[in-house]
Design a protein around this motif. Structure first.
Motif, mmCIF file in Angstrom:
data_model
loop_
_atom_site.group_PDB
_atom_site.id
_atom_site.type_symbol
_atom_site.label_atom_id
_atom_site.label_comp_id
_atom_site.label_asym_id
_atom_site.label_seq_id
_atom_site.Cartn_x
_atom_site.Cartn_y
_atom_site.Cartn_z
ATOM 1 N N ILE A 152 0.094 2.445 -14.683
ATOM 2 C CA ILE A 152 1.062 1.962 -13.706
ATOM 3 C C ILE A 152 0.585 2.309 -12.305
ATOM 4 O O ILE A 152 0.120 3.423 -12.060
ATOM 5 N N GLY A 153 0.687 1.352 -11.392
ATOM 6 C CA GLY A 153 0.394 1.604 -9.992
ATOM 7 C C GLY A 153 1.674 1.729 -9.191
ATOM 8 O O GLY A 153 2.744 1.287 -9.633
ATOM 9 N N TYR A 154 1.577 2.319 -8.006
ATOM 10 C CA TYR A 154 2.754 2.554 -7.162
ATOM 11 C C TYR A 154 2.449 2.073 -5.748
ATOM 12 O O TYR A 154 1.480 2.511 -5.120
ATOM 13 N N CYS A 155 3.298 1.158 -5.269
ATOM 14 C CA CYS A 155 3.088 0.549 -3.963
ATOM 15 C C CYS A 155 4.244 0.868 -3.027
ATOM 16 O O CYS A 155 5.409 0.721 -3.406
ATOM 17 N N HIS A 156 3.924 1.269 -1.805
ATOM 18 C CA HIS A 156 4.956 1.493 -0.796
ATOM 19 C C HIS A 156 5.417 0.134 -0.287
ATOM 20 O O HIS A 156 4.728 -0.537 0.479
ATOM 21 N N LEU A 157 6.605 -0.257 -0.744
ATOM 22 C CA LEU A 157 7.136 -1.573 -0.443
ATOM 23 C C LEU A 157 8.622 -1.571 -0.774
ATOM 24 O O LEU A 157 9.028 -0.970 -1.775
ATOM 25 N N SER A 164 0.836 -1.193 0.000
ATOM 26 C CA SER A 164 0.000 0.000 0.000
ATOM 27 C C SER A 164 0.866 1.235 0.000
ATOM 28 O O SER A 164 2.032 1.181 0.327
ATOM 29 N N THR A 165 0.265 2.407 -0.285
ATOM 30 C CA THR A 165 1.068 3.594 -0.481
ATOM 31 C C THR A 165 0.868 4.660 0.553
ATOM 32 O O THR A 165 1.197 5.804 0.326
ATOM 33 N N GLU A 176 10.127 -9.577 -1.703
ATOM 34 C CA GLU A 176 9.546 -10.662 -2.493
ATOM 35 C C GLU A 176 8.028 -10.569 -2.557
ATOM 36 O O GLU A 176 7.384 -11.293 -3.309
ATOM 37 N N VAL A 177 7.471 -9.684 -1.773
ATOM 38 C CA VAL A 177 6.021 -9.493 -1.797
ATOM 39 C C VAL A 177 5.623 -8.814 -3.099
ATOM 40 O O VAL A 177 6.230 -7.827 -3.508
ATOM 41 N N ALA A 178 4.621 -9.343 -3.738
ATOM 42 C CA ALA A 178 4.180 -8.803 -5.022
ATOM 43 C C ALA A 178 3.551 -7.430 -4.855
ATOM 44 O O ALA A 178 2.886 -7.143 -3.862
ATOM 45 N N CYS A 179 3.764 -6.590 -5.829
ATOM 46 C CA CYS A 179 3.123 -5.271 -5.871
ATOM 47 C C CYS A 179 1.822 -5.429 -6.645
ATOM 48 O O CYS A 179 1.822 -5.489 -7.877
ATOM 49 N N ASP A 180 0.733 -5.540 -5.933
ATOM 50 C CA ASP A 180 -0.569 -5.794 -6.552
ATOM 51 C C ASP A 180 -1.538 -4.715 -6.092
ATOM 52 O O ASP A 180 -1.986 -4.710 -4.946
ATOM 53 N N MET A 181 -1.892 -3.818 -6.979
ATOM 54 C CA MET A 181 -2.712 -2.670 -6.623
ATOM 55 C C MET A 181 -4.126 -3.055 -6.185
ATOM 56 O O MET A 181 -4.763 -2.332 -5.426
ATOM 57 N N LYS A 182 -4.627 -4.188 -6.663
ATOM 58 C CA LYS A 182 -6.022 -4.529 -6.422
ATOM 59 C C LYS A 182 -6.189 -5.751 -5.537
ATOM 60 O O LYS A 182 -7.276 -6.322 -5.454
ATOM 61 N N ASP A 184 1.055 -2.591 -14.772
ATOM 62 C CA ASP A 184 2.326 -2.821 -14.097
ATOM 63 C C ASP A 184 2.272 -2.127 -12.747
ATOM 64 O O ASP A 184 1.352 -1.340 -12.481
ATOM 65 N N CYS A 185 3.234 -2.404 -11.898
ATOM 66 C CA CYS A 185 3.262 -1.811 -10.569
ATOM 67 C C CYS A 185 4.710 -1.564 -10.164
ATOM 68 O O CYS A 185 5.572 -2.435 -10.354
ATOM 69 N N ILE A 186 4.971 -0.392 -9.639
ATOM 70 C CA ILE A 186 6.316 -0.003 -9.231
ATOM 71 C C ILE A 186 6.371 0.108 -7.712
ATOM 72 O O ILE A 186 5.526 0.767 -7.095
ATOM 73 N N LYS A 187 7.371 -0.515 -7.129
ATOM 74 C CA LYS A 187 7.573 -0.417 -5.686
ATOM 75 C C LYS A 187 8.409 0.817 -5.365
ATOM 76 O O LYS A 187 9.276 1.220 -6.142
ATOM 77 N N TYR A 188 8.159 1.396 -4.229
ATOM 78 C CA TYR A 188 8.959 2.520 -3.770
ATOM 79 C C TYR A 188 8.971 2.523 -2.251
ATOM 80 O O TYR A 188 8.151 1.890 -1.592
#
Length: 439
Positions: A179-184, A18-19, A189-195, A213-217
């Motif tokens: 593109i989604g952005y996930c705080h991770l 989550s972000t 190894e946890v997947a960045c899955d927006m939904k 796609d999803c970008i971790k940050y």
């Protein structure tokens, strides 16, 4: 009391990506990427159907040349707003400075309100247009259905989510480039899955958004509108990692705002003003019930879940929305008298208030037991009428409490904090259970 529309008003899910950015104010601050983040203020897991009716309180995109200002409306550079009311799609112009989208996916309406204010500060710091998402209340309710979008334009550029998706997304953020952005942690190894999980999946699906796609940050959000350095630092860090020319749309899985919110952003409540249509029922109730006479509003939290939460709160320095009444005295702790006061103490403070305010009515808002008979026994002999509405929409209670001549709330509750902020920006007096009365 003269009746009027609010002049100035005004918020365990999976922790996967989550972000809601970590604001370094306290280890007890709750964020949307933590395991406890999508609990409501009772500390209970929230289960939300796709229509959210059971939550009464819930690689790059197309580029635009940043030097091309011909597509910008004249008021864009003047803290204006992209149009949310024009029917002609031509009037919706792309902002090359970028956009911020987010899901208000933690808690009920009070929690979501705090996240909205944090997102406003965040978008202001980054100088990106804020896309106003729907609230997860009695349904997915458009921001424009509950609040007037116009006042926020005085603070920063905004566009309603539905307008963004209809008029801008098909061209500038089309399917295939979302593109989604996930705080991770980026190496997690946890997947960045927006939904993944509820309410995240239903929220984005409501606007027909699928992510390609999803970008971790892992960037902190320090955006505090009362602190210029924090705003600059936030912009520097985010622009360095996600320059708008390469990342025009930051679609954050959760809110960039913290819970409890930063104190410096509370004054942003003045930009949240109920729409006349949404306020109408509350306004009619005030007019018909109090008939222009002064009334005191109180908020009681005493449901079973709240009682369980307060058992864990006693002795803590920070708990839920407690900073709103404890941050000025750092040595004070959360107590049972503050979180779940005894009925006798509630009646005592209420009596003290009526000795000072000389109102003719008491209005009770509560999640469970209103103690109507106790209040009638206390107040009827002095000519005070007791009223308990128990409305279908909890927001109706919020609107009525915001108009009271005096308000007593629960310091730990984000429902109370919404009312308190609204009253503060309108200069109306308030106090909290368990705190000394200052009148």
């Amino acid at each position: 009391m003269a009746i009027h529309t609010l002049a100035i008003a005004l918020v365990v899910v999976f922790w996967v990506c989550s972000t809601c950015l970590h604001v370094q104010v306290s280890a007890d601050t709750k964020h949307a990427y933590r395991a406890d983040a999508n609990s409501d203020e009772d500390g209970q897991k929230i289960t939300i159907r796709n229509d959210c009716s059971d939550d009464p309180d819930g690689e790059t995109c197309s580029r635009v040349d940043p030097g091309n200002t011909e597509d910008l409306r004249p008021n864009l550079e003047n803290n204006g707003s992209l149009s949310e009311t024009e029917d002609n799609a031509f009037n919706f112009k792309w902002d090359p400075k970028g956009y911020v989208l987010f899901c208000p996916c933690m808690g009920r309406f009070g929690n979501q309100g705090e996240h909205y204010l944090g997102a406003m500060a965040f978008a202001k710091a980054l100088d990106r247009t804020l896309v106003l998402p729907p609230f997860r209340t009695f349904k997915h309710a458009s921001f424009g259905e509950l609040f007037d979008p116009e006042p926020i334009r005085e603070f920063h550029r905004t566009i309603l989510m539905e307008d963004f998706m209809e008029h801008l997304a098909p061209t500038f953020w089309p399917p295939g480039k979302r593109i989604g952005y996930c705080h991770l942690p980026e190496k997690s190894e946890v997947a960045c899955d927006m939904k993944y999980g509820n309410p995240f999946g239903p929220f984005w699906s409501y606007s027909n958004i699928e992510f390609d796609d999803c970008i971790k940050y892992q960037i902190h959000n320090f955006a505090d509108v009362s602190n210029e350095d924090s705003m600059k630092k936030t912009k520097q860090q985010w622009h360095a990692r996600f320059p708008p020319e390469d990342h025009p749309v930051l679609a954050l899985r959760g809110s960039p705002g913290s819970y409890p919110m930063l104190a410096g952003n509370r004054d942003l409540q003045k930009y949240l003003r109920w729409t006349p249509a949404f306020f109408a029922d509350a306004g009619k109730y005030i007019k018909d019930t109090f008939k222009g006479e002064a009334f005191v509003g109180i908020h009681l939290r005493n449901g079973k879940d709240w009682k369980n939460a307060c058992d864990h709160a006693d002795g803590q320095r920070r708990f839920m929305a407690s900073p709103q009444c404890l941050e000025s005295t750092p040595n004070l702790m959360v107590t049972k008298d503050i979180c779940l006061p005894k009925v006798s103490k509630i009646l005592k403070l209420t009596s003290q208030v009526f000795e000072k305010v000389h109102a003719k009515h008491l209005f009770i808002a509560t999640d469970n037991e209103p103690h109507t008979e106790d209040f009638e026994e206390l107040l009827n002999p002095i000519g005070v009428s007791v009223h308990y509405l128990n409305p279908k929409l909890a927001e109706t209670d919020l609107m009525i409490l915001g108009q009271a001549d005096f308000f007593i709330g629960n310091c730990i509750s984000s429902f109370t904090s919404f009312v308190k902020r609204e009253r503060d920006v309108n200069g109306r007096p308030s106090t909290f259970w368990g705190k000394p009365l200052e009148l």
